[in-house]
Design a protein around this motif. Structure first.
Motif, PDB file in Angstrom:
ATOM      1  N   THR A 152      -2.346   6.628  -4.915  1.00 31.76           N
ATOM      2  CA  THR A 152      -3.373   6.229  -3.949  1.00 31.76           C
ATOM      3  C   THR A 152      -3.184   7.005  -2.647  1.00 31.76           C
ATOM      4  N   THR A 153      -4.150   6.866  -1.737  1.00 24.29           N
ATOM      5  CA  THR A 153      -4.107   7.671  -0.504  1.00 24.29           C
ATOM      6  C   THR A 153      -4.319   6.808   0.741  1.00 24.29           C
ATOM      7  N   PHE A 154      -3.723   5.637   0.746  1.00 24.43           N
ATOM      8  CA  PHE A 154      -3.848   4.777   1.929  1.00 24.43           C
ATOM      9  C   PHE A 154      -3.282   5.484   3.164  1.00 24.43           C
ATOM     10  N   MET A 168       0.834  -1.212   0.000  1.00 23.63           N
ATOM     11  CA  MET A 168       0.000   0.000   0.000  1.00 23.63           C
ATOM     12  C   MET A 168       0.864   1.255   0.000  1.00 23.63           C
ATOM     13  N   PHE A 209       2.159   1.810  -3.416  1.00 24.32           N
ATOM     14  CA  PHE A 209       1.100   2.359  -4.265  1.00 24.32           C
ATOM     15  C   PHE A 209       0.934   3.858  -4.008  1.00 24.32           C
ATOM     16  N   ASP A 210       0.990   4.261  -2.750  1.00 20.70           N
ATOM     17  CA  ASP A 210       0.907   5.692  -2.433  1.00 20.70           C
ATOM     18  C   ASP A 210       2.046   6.461  -3.093  1.00 20.70           C
TER      19      ASP A 210
END
Length: 579
Positions: A264-266, A255, A258-259
């Motif tokens: 993304t904004t996990f 995650m 991915f950020d």
């Protein structure tokens, strides 16, 4: 990366016919076809690249871990030299942060976990009467994931384009690690660092599955749960913790990647910093017990041999091991008392954090009672076991204070935490590792180390550990914050004392490396299957029986053994096996 690893595994599988090895000579597992049997392993580099023998893989893990120990140790020596005086400019602040980050990850993931895997791979099958691990090839793959993991973690230190090392500290707290703001943590060096860490987690998880399957399914008929040795119990518990903890870390790392790379904004959104801390510490605190449980098993196994009596309260040591395994997943938020979390949640985590000290205390009292009125022999392994117990008491007591919310709010993120943690990691875990290395040295080398140098190594390590880390505890009481490359002049004396202790530690480890390597190459070969005279105290165990049979086979090739295999010690000895 996944396709690359599959391709590498497929290529290695074709380099050598792994099915050609016999279970004893090459480590083949049960159920393998043996249409072609080779009487010998391949030699040279091909042997080490293609072996599936648990003993060879144990040696590979050990070599890898000791190299990582040297690298991580040299990193911290440079850091301590930088801290010898306020305003020192031996290295830049950013490079200091890079060393700080890589030192932590190196010691925890590239030394701590692999050195335990080295002992477990070599010894568990011998102790439980198995021919090899349940999945020999997966065992080999699990190791060969580690060298690329190390290269990725250290990639920032190599001259590769504009890549710089990660500077997030080993906890990788967000939003710093997401690359937010105008800092340099958006650099690809952090991505490589995270990928390497993820790869090491995959390796640990594969190994854990293998150990669980091996201990459950490959035990000899004479080895039951009642007399399973204490080291195998701790490895089994550790493997269970890995199975639940490491996949969570892997998910959090994915995650975070991915950020960093896909928007993304996990962890970059509202509450993301708290979410990362919860996910990381749900893994991070069980990781402490993943690292400390097998060393506890080593001490519980080795200490009675030189106390001249069996481990006191064997069942309670096993129960306390299982209790630690369960409770370790309920204490993670004591790392987060200062984050402003709900006070009701803080209170519950404080209670469990205090409670987990009880099974650790049970073990400590059992070790002390085992030595009480025993026939103690102060060999090098025994000295390291005693050092383990004394350092573990200091590390444990200082940890109990940190479990109390009011005290933690004062001492959080100070050098007190660094001192406490290193009393456990260096003063306990590393000491137990040294005890095991010296105790089983004749087993895997066929030779005996230089005993005077071994004792010099112990005393220098013991003095250096206590000088260095007790000074850090005092620095924490004075309010010195951690993770800083500079400090106020009033902290100079204690920092210089800590640096002096670190240099003593360095000298001790140089002696260890010299003794370890030189004795392996040049020391006289051991011709006795009982080099520690364990039969005299009726504490002879299974791995030494295997070693004796190996010596007898070398002397008289093809000769039959007069005695049957020994039973793995679980508070019981070989002589007790038929009772």
């Amino acid at each position: 990366m996944g396709l690359f690893l599959v391709a590498v595994a497929a290529w290695v599988a074709r380099v050598e016919n792994w099915r050609s090895y016999t279970p004893i000579a090459g480590g083949g597992g049960y159920g393998q076809e043996e249409s072609y049997v080779s009487s010998e392993k391949p030699s040279g580099v091909i042997r080490w690249l293609t072996t599936v023998d648990h003993k060879d893989i144990g040696l590979l893990y050990g070599t890898y871990a000791l190299i990582a120990f040297v690298v991580g140790g040299l990193m911290v020596v440079v850091m301590r030299l930088e801290l010898i005086a306020p305003g020192q400019t031996l290295i830049s602040n950013t490079f200091y942060n890079s060393l700080l980050t890589s030192h932590g990850i190196t010691m925890l993931f590239l030394f701590g976990t692999p050195i335990i895997a080295a002992f477990a791979n070599y010894l568990v099958p011998l102790l439980i009467g198995a021919d090899d691990m349940a999945f020999p090839r997966i065992n080999a793959i699990a190791f060969w994931l580690l060298p690329p993991a190390a290269l990725l973690i250290w990639a920032g230190f190599f001259p590769i384009g504009n890549i710089i090392p990660a500077q997030t500290a080993w906890t990788m707290y967000t939003p710093l690690s997401t690359g937010a703001g105008l800092g340099n943590q958006g650099n690809a060096g952090v991505d490589l660092f995270l990928l390497g860490l993820h790869l090491s987690g995959v390796s640990a998880t594969m190994g854990a599955i293998n150990f669980i399957a091996t201990i459950f399914t490959e035990r000899g008929e004479e080895v039951s749960w009642a007399n399973l040795d204490i080291f195998s119990w701790t490895v089994l518990t550790q493997s269970g913790l890995i199975l639940f903890a490491f996949p969570l870390l892997g998910s959090a790392i994915v995650m975070l990647l991915f950020d960093r790379n896909f928007g993304t904004t996990f962890f970059s959104g509202e509450g993301g910093a708290m979410l990362w801390q919860h996910l990381f510490w749900f893994f991070g605190h069980p990781e402490v017990y993943i690292l400390v449980l097998p060393p506890m098993g080593i001490v519980s196994y080795v200490l009675p041999r030189f106390a001249g009596r069996r481990l006191f309260g064997f069942k309670f040591v096993v129960y306390s091991t299982l209790a630690i395994g369960v409770l370790s997943f309920g204490v993670w938020a004591h790392h987060m008392f200062a984050t402003g979390m709900d006070p009701r949640l803080r209170a519950s985590f404080m209670a469990v954090s205090l409670a987990i000290a009880i099974p650790s205390a049970v073990k400590t009292f059992n070790w002390i009672t085992t030595m009480w009125n025993g026939r103690v022999r102060l060999t090098t392994p025994m000295l390291f076991c005693i050092g383990f117990v004394s350092n573990f008491i200091i590390g444990g007591v200082t940890g109990v204070f940190l479990a109390s919310i009011p005290i933690d709010l004062v001492l959080h993120d100070t050098y007190y935490v660094v001192g406490h943690f290193h009393y456990i990691v260096m003063g306990a875990i590393a000491f137990a590792g040294f005890a095991g290395l010296y105790y089983w040295y004749p087993l895997y080398t066929g030779r005996m180390y230089q005993k005077t140098l071994g004792k010099m190594h112990f005393w220098l390590s013991m003095i250096g550990t206590n000088v260095t880390f007790f000074a850090m505890i005092l620095l924490g009481y004075g309010g010195m914050p951690r993770r800083y490359a500079n400090y106020l002049p009033q902290f100079a004396t204690l920092h210089q004392l800590a640096t002096f202790g670190a240099l003593i530690l360095l000298v001790g480890q140089i002696i260890f490396v010299w003794n370890f390597v030189q004795s392996w190459l040049e020391a006289p070969k051991v011709d006795d299957g009982d080099p520690w005279d364990l039969k005299d105290s009726n504490l002879y165990t299974a791995e030494w029986d295997w070693f004796d049979q190996k010596l007898q086979t070398a002397i008289a090739d093809g000769g039959e053994d007069e005695e049957g295999p020994a039973v793995a010690d679980g508070g019981r000895t070989t002589a007790d096996a038929d009772e």
